[in-house]
Design an enzyme around this catalytic site. Structure first.
Site, PDB file in Angstrom:
ATOM      1  N   CYS A 116      37.245 -45.887 -10.195  1.00 40.85           N
ATOM      2  CA  CYS A 116      38.977 -46.244  -9.858  1.00 40.85           C
ATOM      3  C   CYS A 116      39.005 -45.678  -8.493  1.00 40.85           C
ATOM      4  O   CYS A 116      37.375 -45.430  -7.672  1.00 40.85           O
ATOM      5  CB  CYS A 116      39.766 -45.833 -10.204  1.00 40.85           C
ATOM      6  SG  CYS A 116      39.924 -43.866 -11.287  1.00 40.85           S
ATOM      7  N   HIS A 127      25.828 -27.736 -19.061  1.00 37.34           N
ATOM      8  CA  HIS A 127      26.760 -27.226 -19.819  1.00 37.34           C
ATOM      9  C   HIS A 127      28.063 -27.938 -19.952  1.00 37.34           C
ATOM     10  O   HIS A 127      28.395 -27.520 -21.376  1.00 37.34           O
ATOM     11  CB  HIS A 127      28.043 -26.338 -18.275  1.00 37.34           C
ATOM     12  CG  HIS A 127      27.342 -25.161 -17.282  1.00 37.34           C
ATOM     13  ND1 HIS A 127      27.513 -23.573 -17.474  1.00 37.34           N
ATOM     14  CD2 HIS A 127      25.588 -24.874 -17.966  1.00 37.34           C
ATOM     15  CE1 HIS A 127      25.902 -23.166 -17.123  1.00 37.34           C
ATOM     16  NE2 HIS A 127      25.239 -24.174 -16.831  1.00 37.34           N
TER      17      HIS A 127
HETATM   18  C1  RB5 Z   1      45.316 -48.262  -8.006  1.00 40.29           C
HETATM   19  O1  RB5 Z   1      45.527 -47.456  -7.027  1.00 40.29           O
HETATM   20  C2  RB5 Z   1      44.542 -46.430  -8.340  1.00 40.29           C
HETATM   21  O2  RB5 Z   1      46.280 -45.897  -9.174  1.00 40.29           O
HETATM   22  C3  RB5 Z   1      43.390 -46.145  -9.112  1.00 40.29           C
HETATM   23  O3  RB5 Z   1      42.032 -46.903  -9.241  1.00 40.29           O
HETATM   24  C4  RB5 Z   1      42.791 -44.435  -9.754  1.00 40.29           C
HETATM   25  O4  RB5 Z   1      43.118 -43.995  -8.804  1.00 40.29           O
HETATM   26  C5  RB5 Z   1      43.875 -43.766 -10.485  1.00 40.29           C
HETATM   27  O5  RB5 Z   1      43.607 -42.723 -10.846  1.00 40.29           O
END
Ligand code: RB5
Length: 147
Positions: free
Chosen positions: A65, A98
């Site tokens: 993400c 670990h």
């Molecule tokens: C998206 O804007 C962002 O919040 C997501 O990709 C991530 O980084 C969340 O932890």
């Protein structure tokens, strides 16, 4: 070795890069999406990859993400998942040796593609040490099972 990979929109580009790298390295890769840069919710993908790893359908998972943080938080809600957000190869190595980590999460907005490749390569090549660390990982599982 079979891997599940997934991302949200912010991790899409890096996930595509890492998936291609893993396929090139000869891994069997299942990509649960997302498949575009349209905004989506990262827990939907963390859940799919987490459940595949916990069920034994995948040996390991890779989630991307924007920061890697939300993916790690969400994936760790699945019983049996030990997901770690990793920014360098040393932490990738330690998380396997670990912690017997089974999912690595990456920061699409902060990690360069070559570093991401090195992180997943190290993660997948490093064995769990077991021994005293097994007892500690067992205690993590006990938290899941006993509350
Ligand atoms: C998206 O804007 C962002 O919040 C997501 O990709 C991530 O980084 C969340 O932890």
């Amino acid at each position: 070795m079979r891997l599940y990979v997934g991302s949200d929109h912010a991790g899409f580009a890096l996930k595509e890069h890492v998936r291609e790298h893993l396929e090139h390295e000869g891994y069997e890769v299942v990509d649960v999406g997302t498949h575009t840069e349209e905004s989506v919710d990262y827990p939907d993908f963390a859940r799919q990859v987490g459940e595949a790893v916990a069920a034994g359908d995948a040996d390991y998972g890779v989630l991307v993400c924007g920061s890697g943080l939300g993916m790690a938080i969400a994936a760790n809600k699945v019983d049996g998942v030990r997901a770690v957000q990793v920014m360098d190869t040393e932490m990738a190595k330690m998380s396997r040796m670990h912690n017997d980590a089974n999912i690595v999460t990456l920061a699409g907005r902060y990690t360069e593609p070559e570093i991401a490749d090195a992180i997943v390569d190290t993660f997948l090549a490093t064995a769990f040490e077991g021994g005293r660390h097994q007892n500690r990982v067992d205690k993590i599982a006990a938290i899941e099972h006993e509350g």
